[in-house]
Design a protein around this motif. Sequence first.
Motif, mmCIF file in Angstrom:
data_model
loop_
_atom_site.group_PDB
_atom_site.id
_atom_site.type_symbol
_atom_site.label_atom_id
_atom_site.label_comp_id
_atom_site.label_asym_id
_atom_site.label_seq_id
_atom_site.Cartn_x
_atom_site.Cartn_y
_atom_site.Cartn_z
ATOM 1 N N ALA A 1 0.831 -1.202 0.000
ATOM 2 C CA ALA A 1 0.000 0.000 0.000
ATOM 3 C C ALA A 1 0.866 1.252 0.000
ATOM 4 N N LEU A 2 1.916 1.238 0.826
ATOM 5 C CA LEU A 2 2.826 2.383 0.883
ATOM 6 C C LEU A 2 3.557 2.573 -0.446
ATOM 7 N N ILE A 3 3.948 1.462 -1.064
ATOM 8 C CA ILE A 3 4.618 1.541 -2.361
ATOM 9 C C ILE A 3 3.697 2.171 -3.396
ATOM 10 N N ALA A 4 2.421 1.744 -3.409
ATOM 11 C CA ALA A 4 1.457 2.288 -4.369
ATOM 12 C C ALA A 4 1.270 3.784 -4.180
ATOM 13 N N VAL A 5 1.124 4.203 -2.924
ATOM 14 C CA VAL A 5 0.940 5.625 -2.641
ATOM 15 C C VAL A 5 2.182 6.419 -3.020
ATOM 16 N N GLN B 1 -2.718 -9.312 -2.470
ATOM 17 C CA GLN B 1 -3.113 -8.467 -3.586
ATOM 18 C C GLN B 1 -4.612 -8.176 -3.542
ATOM 19 N N ALA B 2 -5.389 -9.172 -3.131
ATOM 20 C CA ALA B 2 -6.837 -8.969 -3.034
ATOM 21 C C ALA B 2 -7.174 -7.881 -2.021
ATOM 22 N N LYS B 3 -6.460 -7.892 -0.897
ATOM 23 C CA LYS B 3 -6.704 -6.872 0.124
ATOM 24 C C LYS B 3 -6.274 -5.487 -0.368
ATOM 25 N N ILE B 4 -5.195 -5.463 -1.119
ATOM 26 C CA ILE B 4 -4.738 -4.181 -1.671
ATOM 27 C C ILE B 4 -5.781 -3.615 -2.620
ATOM 28 N N MET B 5 -6.332 -4.472 -3.482
ATOM 29 C CA MET B 5 -7.345 -4.017 -4.433
ATOM 30 C C MET B 5 -8.579 -3.496 -3.718
ATOM 31 N N LYS B 6 -8.926 -4.120 -2.594
ATOM 32 C CA LYS B 6 -10.078 -3.644 -1.828
ATOM 33 C C LYS B 6 -9.805 -2.285 -1.192
ATOM 34 N N ALA B 7 -8.526 -2.041 -0.866
ATOM 35 C CA ALA B 7 -8.172 -0.779 -0.219
ATOM 36 C C ALA B 7 -7.979 0.361 -1.220
ATOM 37 N N MET B 8 -7.797 0.022 -2.510
ATOM 38 C CA MET B 8 -7.491 1.049 -3.504
ATOM 39 C C MET B 8 -8.554 2.142 -3.613
ATOM 40 N N PRO B 9 -9.875 1.813 -3.584
ATOM 41 C CA PRO B 9 -10.864 2.904 -3.651
ATOM 42 C C PRO B 9 -10.687 3.934 -2.549
#
Length: 557
Positions: A12-16, A503-511
């Motif tokens: 998540a931190l990497i994505a941000v 990855q599934a949890k990351i996708m759920k957190a993306m919105p």
Amino acid sequence: MDTEKKRLIFFALIAVAMFFGWEYVMNTVFPERATRAKTPAPVTASAPAVQGGASDASAKLAVQDGAALARGQRVSVKTDLFAAEIDSNGADLRRVELLKHGASGEPGKNFVLLQDDGQRTYVAQTGLIGDGLPSHKTEFKAAKTAYQLAEGQNELAVRLEAAGPDGVKVAKTYLFKRGSYVVDVKYEIANASDKPVSASAYYRFLRDGVTTDGGTFGSSTFTGPAVYTSEGKFQKVEFADIDKKKAKYVQQSKDGWVAMLQHYFATAWVVSPVQGASACAVQECRYELKKLPEGLYSAGVIVDLPQVAAGAKSEATMPLFLGPEETRVIKNVAPGLDLVKDYGWVTVIASPLFMLLDMLHQVLGNWGWAIIVLTVLIKAAFYPLSAASYRSMAKMRLIQPRMEQLKERCGDDRVKLQQAMMELYKTEKINPLGGCLPILVQIPVFIALYWALLASVELRQAPWLGWITDLSVRDPYYVLPILMAISMYVQSLMSPPPPDPVQAKIMKAMPLVFSIMFLTFPAGLVLYWIVNNTLSIVQQWMINRTADKEGVASLKS
């Protein structure tokens, strides 16, 4: 904290960090990409040796630059576009308010472009260089202290006069024109003496180095001087480079312009306008960017004027642009002036996007609706590619039961599971990365549209409907970011979950992550994203519905 949670937080931190740092890296590590034209290496040159000596003229001007701006009597000017003040000291243009543009954060007040109120200094200054000729420190006199463009009047001339050496009189006239952000500044030299007069004229901007635009997530717009010539093209110069005496720009040319830029607005001394002769047609002019005392910077041009014979008169005019960086305005002022509207390194996409957006606005009369229609057109253009991606995602969703069976059979053997999954993908002709294509396709358009909205003064304080009164700033009530988050969440529900639980949890957190980042984005950009997501949801729903009817067997073809 277990390993899975650590991985989740890490990704998540990497994505941000990637999202926040993208524009910062592109503007910091590759600043040359923000120069909006393919230009040869900047050219520096010594001062040209011309009549009167431009080197000597520049040296004489430098001697006069030691003191702060003096204040004399003010002459007020009111037109359909400007509320201006000319100071009798030097006949400088010291204050300019743009009547068609509201102040930042206070649309009920006029935007102040030029000023010398003690807190900020940004003025247009001119003068003559020659024995006894009036400079920016000479006292001028005007016939009146107030001028106004009358109803039905198309031009307003404000004439100020000063005495030169024996028998020489100099007049400086500002010619304001209805509906135009270009003011013609004309010098008249009447030589009643018994010997010829040689003179150079300098036209420059004095500005402090304060920049107030911090941008969004590292994406700041440029503030500072710029020079354009046919040889060097568009060259922006940072204040810091002037401080370090590392400024690189073409210093002598027979054409071009010199400008002072800031977010949405610009000023420019136009040596070679679109219509009319170049002020340097006879011999080359000298462009000069330098630092002055009192924390000021000068960006200007020195023009050597034709010699005025005894008993003769001479005139010299330089157009001065003072206004917004509106594409339809600046492209008709001078060649290359449209480059001051800086789209950064994504110009190749952002420029045609804005042209299309402007065409839609001409038809619809509202920038918000123009953005919506533009989004529909972009979505239609990418429909075949996104449809293929959504079909791949539909296949992924349909084989989820078989994926679960593979997980049960393979247990903890991750290598065996990966091999079995790849075999299944191959059998069903599925590209596991196919669902990423819609996002990847949108990223360049998204970044280009972001810069188009960021740089376009046309959208500044432009309303859409209801509470959205300015599409260039954030939604004051955060309604649009919330709607965007909802649309992203609906999309995630319609997409097959990634096989990896992290990855599934990351996708759920993306919105949620994206909605937080979009809180400060321009409302126009968030509007684009919402409409795009809504169209994607409709398209994906239709494809999923077809896939459900046909079943997995028919999807194998």
